[in-house]
Design an enzyme around this catalytic site. Structure first.
Site, PDB file in Angstrom:
ATOM      1  N   THR A  94       0.795  -1.122   0.364  1.00 33.15           N
ATOM      2  CA  THR A  94      -0.287  -0.004   0.728  1.00 33.15           C
ATOM      3  C   THR A  94       0.987   1.306   0.092  1.00 33.15           C
ATOM      4  O   THR A  94       1.173   1.392   0.993  1.00 33.15           O
ATOM      5  CB  THR A  94      -1.350  -0.267   1.197  1.00 33.15           C
ATOM      6  OG1 THR A  94      -1.014  -1.422   1.284  1.00 33.15           O
ATOM      7  CG2 THR A  94      -1.674   0.848   0.999  1.00 33.15           C
ATOM      8  N   LYS A 169      -7.761   0.994  -2.118  1.00 36.32           N
ATOM      9  CA  LYS A 169      -7.424   0.830  -0.868  1.00 36.32           C
ATOM     10  C   LYS A 169      -7.499   1.017   0.492  1.00 36.32           C
ATOM     11  O   LYS A 169      -7.363   0.475   2.051  1.00 36.32           O
ATOM     12  CB  LYS A 169      -5.916  -0.068  -0.713  1.00 36.32           C
ATOM     13  CG  LYS A 169      -5.153  -0.415   0.073  1.00 36.32           C
ATOM     14  CD  LYS A 169      -5.967  -1.914   1.283  1.00 36.32           C
ATOM     15  CE  LYS A 169      -4.715  -2.906   1.850  1.00 36.32           C
ATOM     16  NZ  LYS A 169      -3.594  -3.705   2.104  1.00 36.32           N
ATOM     17  N   LYS A 235      -0.340   4.499   8.841  1.00 34.20           N
ATOM     18  CA  LYS A 235       0.162   4.717   7.482  1.00 34.20           C
ATOM     19  C   LYS A 235      -0.671   4.991   6.814  1.00 34.20           C
ATOM     20  O   LYS A 235      -0.361   5.820   5.839  1.00 34.20           O
ATOM     21  CB  LYS A 235       1.385   3.256   7.251  1.00 34.20           C
ATOM     22  CG  LYS A 235       2.114   3.931   5.640  1.00 34.20           C
ATOM     23  CD  LYS A 235       2.525   2.567   5.412  1.00 34.20           C
ATOM     24  CE  LYS A 235       1.405   1.550   4.709  1.00 34.20           C
ATOM     25  NZ  LYS A 235       1.758   1.746   3.265  1.00 34.20           N
TER      26      LYS A 235
END
Length: 269
Positions: A94, A169, A235
Site C-alpha cells: 500500500t 485500499k 500509515k
C-alpha cells in the site's frame, strides 16, 4: 504451469500469498534480505534467487509486498531494468497512487505490464485464498495477472488505471480505522451510561451498529493490544491525507480514526 512467478516481501501478508501461488502450481522464485526467511519456501520447492536481478530475469509474473514507498522504490530500481519484456509486475504494497503511475510508465518503456494490486484480508485471508485484490492498471494487465491472483484471492476487482487500487485500499483502510475509533467511542459511552463493556460489545456485534472494524476492536483488551497492526493502519490513514489534503470527507474519516490509532501507537496520528 507455463507462467513462472516470483515474489519479494515474504512477511505476514506476502509469505502466505507466495505459498498459495506455489501451491496453485505456479513455479515460484523468491528473494529476501534475510536467508532464514527463504528456508520455508525452499523446503516447499521454490527456487531461491541470489539477487533481485536474478529473480527478475527468470519470471513472467512478479509480486512485491514490502512495507512502504521507500521499500518499493528500492526494490523496483533493481527489478524493472532486469525484467523481461512481456512479463508483469504487481505491487501488493500500500503506497501512494502517484508512485504506481510512475512505476507503470517505467514498466511500459520496457514492454512490461504493470498493476498496483494491494490486498485486504490479512495473513489469514491469504492462507485461506480469500483475499480481496484491488487492481489499478490496464484491462490487459488485469487479465494477464488474474490467473495468478486467483490462487490467493476470493475477490479480484479491476478499479481503473494505475493508482486506482491504491486509492481504493487507502479509503478502505481509513474506513476500518474510523470504524475502530467510533467503536471505541461507543464502548466508552456505554460504560459512562453504566452498561457492561463486554455485554455491550456482544450486543453490537449482533446488531445494526456492527462492522468488521468493531469486531476487531471488541476482541482487544485495550487499544495498546493493537500495537502490531496500528502503525500500518496509521500509515494508510495518513496516505489519505496526503492524496486528499483538505478534503472534508477524508478529514471526517481521519478524525474518527485518530483517538484509537493514537492510543494504539502511542503517538498522534
Amino acid at each position: 504451469m507455463s507462467i513462472t512467478t516470483g515474489f519479494i516481501g515474504l512477511g505476514s501478508q506476502g509469505g502466505p500469498m507466495a505459498e498459495r501461488m506455489l501451491a496453485g502450481g505456479y513455479p515460484l522464485t523468491v528473494w529476501a534480505r534475510r536467508p532464514e526467511a527463504l528456508e520455508p519456501f525452499a523446503a516447499q520447492g521454490a527456487i531461491v534467487a541470489a539477487s533481485v536481478e536474478d529473480l527478475a530475469a527468470s519470471c513472467d509474473h512478479i509480486g512485491v509486498c514490502v512495507v512502504d514507498d521507500a521499500g518499493v522504490a528500492q526494490i523496483c530500481d533493481a527489478l524493472i531494468p532486469a525484467m523481461r519484456p512481456g512479463s508483469l509486475l504487481a505491487i501488493h504494497s500500500t503506497i501512494l497512487p502517484e508512485s504506481c503511475v510512475a512505476l507503470e510508465t517505467r514498466c511500459a518503456e520496457r514492454g512490461i505490464a504493470f498493476l498496483d494490486a494491494p490486498v485486504s484480508g490479512g495473513g489469514g485471508g491469504a492462507a485461506a485464498g480469500t483475499l480481496t485484490v484491488m487492481c489499478g492498471g490496464s484491462a490487459e494487465a488485469f487479465a494477464q495477472a488474474s490467473p495468478v491472483f486467483a490462487t490467493f484471492a476470493g475477490l479480484n476487482v479491476h478499479l481503473g488505471p494505475a493508482g486506482s487500487g491504491q486509492r481504493a485500499k487507502i479509503v478502505n483502510n481509513t474506513l476500518m480505522a474510523a470504524n475502530m475509533g467510533l467503536g471505541q467511542a461507543a464502548l466508552d459511552a456505554g460504560e459512562a451510561l453504566g452498561i457492561d463493556r463486554k455485554a455491550l460489545a456482544e450486543l453490537i456485534k449482533a446488531s445494526s451498529g456492527r462492522s468488521f472494524g468493531f469486531e476487531v476492536l471488541a476482541r482487544l483488551p485495550s487499544p495498546a493490544a493493537f500495537a502490531m497492526g496500528a502503525p500500518l493502519l496509521a500509515k494508510d490513514t495518513n496516505l489519505l491525507r496526503d492524496i486528499l489534503p483538505g478534503d472534508e470527507n477524508a478529514g471526517l474519516l481521519r478524525t474518527a480514526a485518530e483517538p484509537f490509532l493514537s492510543a494504539a501507537t502511542g503517538k498522534p496520528l
